[in-house]
Write a protein that holds these residues in place. Structure first.
Motif, PDB file in Angstrom:
ATOM      1  N   THR A 193     -39.831 -13.034  -2.963  1.00  0.00           N
ATOM      2  CA  THR A 193     -39.294 -13.876  -4.044  1.00  0.00           C
ATOM      3  C   THR A 193     -39.516 -13.278  -5.433  1.00  0.00           C
ATOM      4  OG1 THR A 193     -41.370 -15.118  -4.006  1.00  0.00           O
ATOM      5  CG2 THR A 193     -39.559 -16.031  -2.737  1.00  0.00           C
TER       6      THR A 193
ATOM      7  N   GLU B   4     -37.341 -13.995  -8.446  1.00  0.00           N
ATOM      8  CA  GLU B   4     -37.317 -15.341  -9.034  1.00  0.00           C
ATOM      9  C   GLU B   4     -38.312 -15.495 -10.185  1.00  0.00           C
ATOM     10  OE1 GLU B   4     -37.650 -18.361  -5.968  1.00  0.00           O
ATOM     11  OE2 GLU B   4     -36.579 -17.058  -4.572  1.00  0.00           O
TER      12      GLU B   4
ATOM     13  N   GLN C  17     -43.911 -20.981  -4.612  1.00  0.00           N
ATOM     14  CA  GLN C  17     -42.964 -21.750  -5.426  1.00  0.00           C
ATOM     15  C   GLN C  17     -43.698 -22.547  -6.506  1.00  0.00           C
ATOM     16  OE1 GLN C  17     -39.684 -21.357  -5.593  1.00  0.00           O
ATOM     17  NE2 GLN C  17     -40.035 -19.735  -4.090  1.00  0.00           N
TER      18      GLN C  17
ATOM     19  N   THR D 253     -42.952 -22.027 -10.414  1.00  0.00           N
ATOM     20  CA  THR D 253     -42.633 -23.184 -11.252  1.00  0.00           C
ATOM     21  C   THR D 253     -43.452 -23.146 -12.545  1.00  0.00           C
ATOM     22  OG1 THR D 253     -42.101 -24.489  -9.280  1.00  0.00           O
ATOM     23  CG2 THR D 253     -42.499 -25.712 -11.301  1.00  0.00           C
TER      24      THR D 253
ATOM     25  N   ARG E 229     -36.606 -26.156  -5.707  1.00  0.00           N
ATOM     26  CA  ARG E 229     -37.016 -24.796  -5.329  1.00  0.00           C
ATOM     27  C   ARG E 229     -37.422 -24.746  -3.854  1.00  0.00           C
ATOM     28  NH1 ARG E 229     -38.239 -21.430  -9.722  1.00  0.00           N
ATOM     29  NH2 ARG E 229     -37.987 -22.462 -11.733  1.00  0.00           N
TER      30      ARG E 229
END
Length: 427
Positions: free
Chosen positions: A34, A37, A383, A387, A416
């Protein structure tokens, strides 16, 4: 607002501490997956732990699993040890967020939290140990607030699905939600499934220290939260659940305490209506029931004594009927496993006064996802970190020690998670 920018002296968005541990290796893979991101589409990250050799081996493994040979050369390695405060301080000075995977947290967690607070790094853990989580809130929340640091506990399977699931249910309910019960069921494929014995050890010490948790809670001097609507009745220690069509028992993990802390924060800080919560776990049919009763009686007897705890720790597979093992699950077992939380909520429609009469509306929601311990937990943890990095303005106004629900109530964390295989839905 949380500080989330990297600098020349704080070069890493994320540092994974304990990256070569059983769970840590899967967090490494999830961060690598990820990385795009991160802020502005990139993520600068490093791995940390006691052994440089083991950390390099984990990066080598991740490079092979993900077909990303660049991991071998592009990810930095930091040597840090819980027993060496200077090494922890040096690690925390370089990180915007520390992902702490070193448990049991009751033994190894506090030095990392302390180093993060003192050196300006946000901290995320995956602890399911209420005594640790609440102890950190008691001891570090005001100091973290002064420093603008966010210490967010229980950001794995314990307890993001439950805590964010209650908030999701509240947000989807048309009116005032007053009570929710959750029922957890876990499925495994033909290969079966098990849990690494680190979780087993946390459970052993948690049960042994039950009295200390009660005395810790008294130090907060909390007033009871107001009950709105009908008082949620507590179910028995063992019962047949019509909701999930199997035997169930109260959930033994951190979910109830985490959800309650979130509800207290939202009530006291945002004047929200507190949601009562009951958490249960399905155990299957009569065969599983007999096995569990036998294992439970043995566990509750042995956990009281030092020699008994040593036996439980030495032979997790025997005493848990294969549910826990020192080796942990295989990747095949993980691929075939999944979890599902069913939430049953009740409350009052917009036109009904919550102070008058019984609740007049119900809602049912689901949170479901892949294998809980080593697939869903890394997804939730990473995640949560992303965030923080991407949505600092949506976090609470000041730093402190927070639950996931308190920290992320106004963020897009649920969206998400939906994109990464932990699905929230209304039935």
């Amino acid at each position: 607002m949380a500080r989330v920018e990297t600098t020349s002296s704080r070069p890493y968005h994320l540092v994974i501490f304990g990256a070569s541990g059983f769970t840590g290796q899967f967090v490494v893979e999830e961060v690598a997956r990820t990385a795009s991101e991160g802020p502005s589409g990139s993520l600068k990250w490093a791995v940390a732990g006691r052994s440089k050799q083991k950390l390099e081996k984990v990066l080598e493994q991740a490079a092979g699993v993900l077909s990303k040979p660049e991991l071998r050369t592009e990810v930095d390695v930091i040597v840090a040890d819980v027993g060496e405060p200077d090494s922890l301080a040096a690690m925390c000075k370089q990180a915007v967020v520390v992902l702490n995977c070193v448990g049991p947290y009751r033994f190894f967690g506090e030095p990392v939290v302390k180093a993060c607070v003192e050196n300006g790094a946000h901290h995320i853990d995956i602890s399911g140990e209420p005594q640790f989580l609440e102890g950190m809130q008691l001891n570090y929340s005001s100091q973290a607030a002064e420093k603008g640091v966010f210490i967010i506990g229980s950001c794995g399977f314990d307890s993001i699905p439950a805590d964010m699931g209650v908030l999701y249910t509240r947000d989807q309910f048309r009116g005032t939600l007053t009570a929710v019960e959750s029922f957890l069921t876990v499925s495994s494929g033909p290969e079966g499934g098990c849990i690494h014995d680190g979780t087993w050890q946390s459970a052993i010490y948690g049960f042994a220290d039950g009295q200390k948790l009660q005395s810790l809670r008294r130090k907060f001097n909390h007033k009871p939260l107001p009950t709105v609507g009908s008082k949620l009745r507590r179910r028995g220690a063992l019962f047949y659940s019509n909701e999930i069509q199997q035997y169930a028992l109260p959930f033994m993990g951190s979910d109830p305490s985490v959800v309650k802390r979130t509800q207290r924060f939202l009530t006291e800080e945002h004047e929200a209506t507190p949601v009562q919560y009951g958490a249960y776990a399905g155990i299957g049919g009569v065969g599983n029931l007999i096995k569990l009763m036998f294992a439970g009686m043995m566990f509750l007897f042995l956990v009281k004594f030092n020699f008994g705890r040593n036996l439980l720790i030495k032979y997790p597979e025997f005493f848990s009927f294969g549910m826990f093992s020192k080796a942990g699950p295989t990747r095949k077992q993980m691929e075939g496993s999944s979890f599902q939380f069913s939430f049953y909520g009740e409350g009052y429609t917009d036109e009904q006064d919550p102070t008058q009469g019984k609740p007049n509306a119900k809602i049912r929601t689901l949170v479901q996802g892949p294998e809980a311990g080593y697939v869903a937990t890394p997804i939730a943890m990473v995640q949560a970190a992303l965030t923080i990095l991407n949505e600092p303005a949506a976090l609470p106004k000041k730093g402190g020690v927070y639950t996931p629900g308190a920290a992320f109530a106004k963020t897009t964390l649920v969206d998400r998670l939906n994109k990464h295989g932990i699905q929230f839905s209304v039935i």
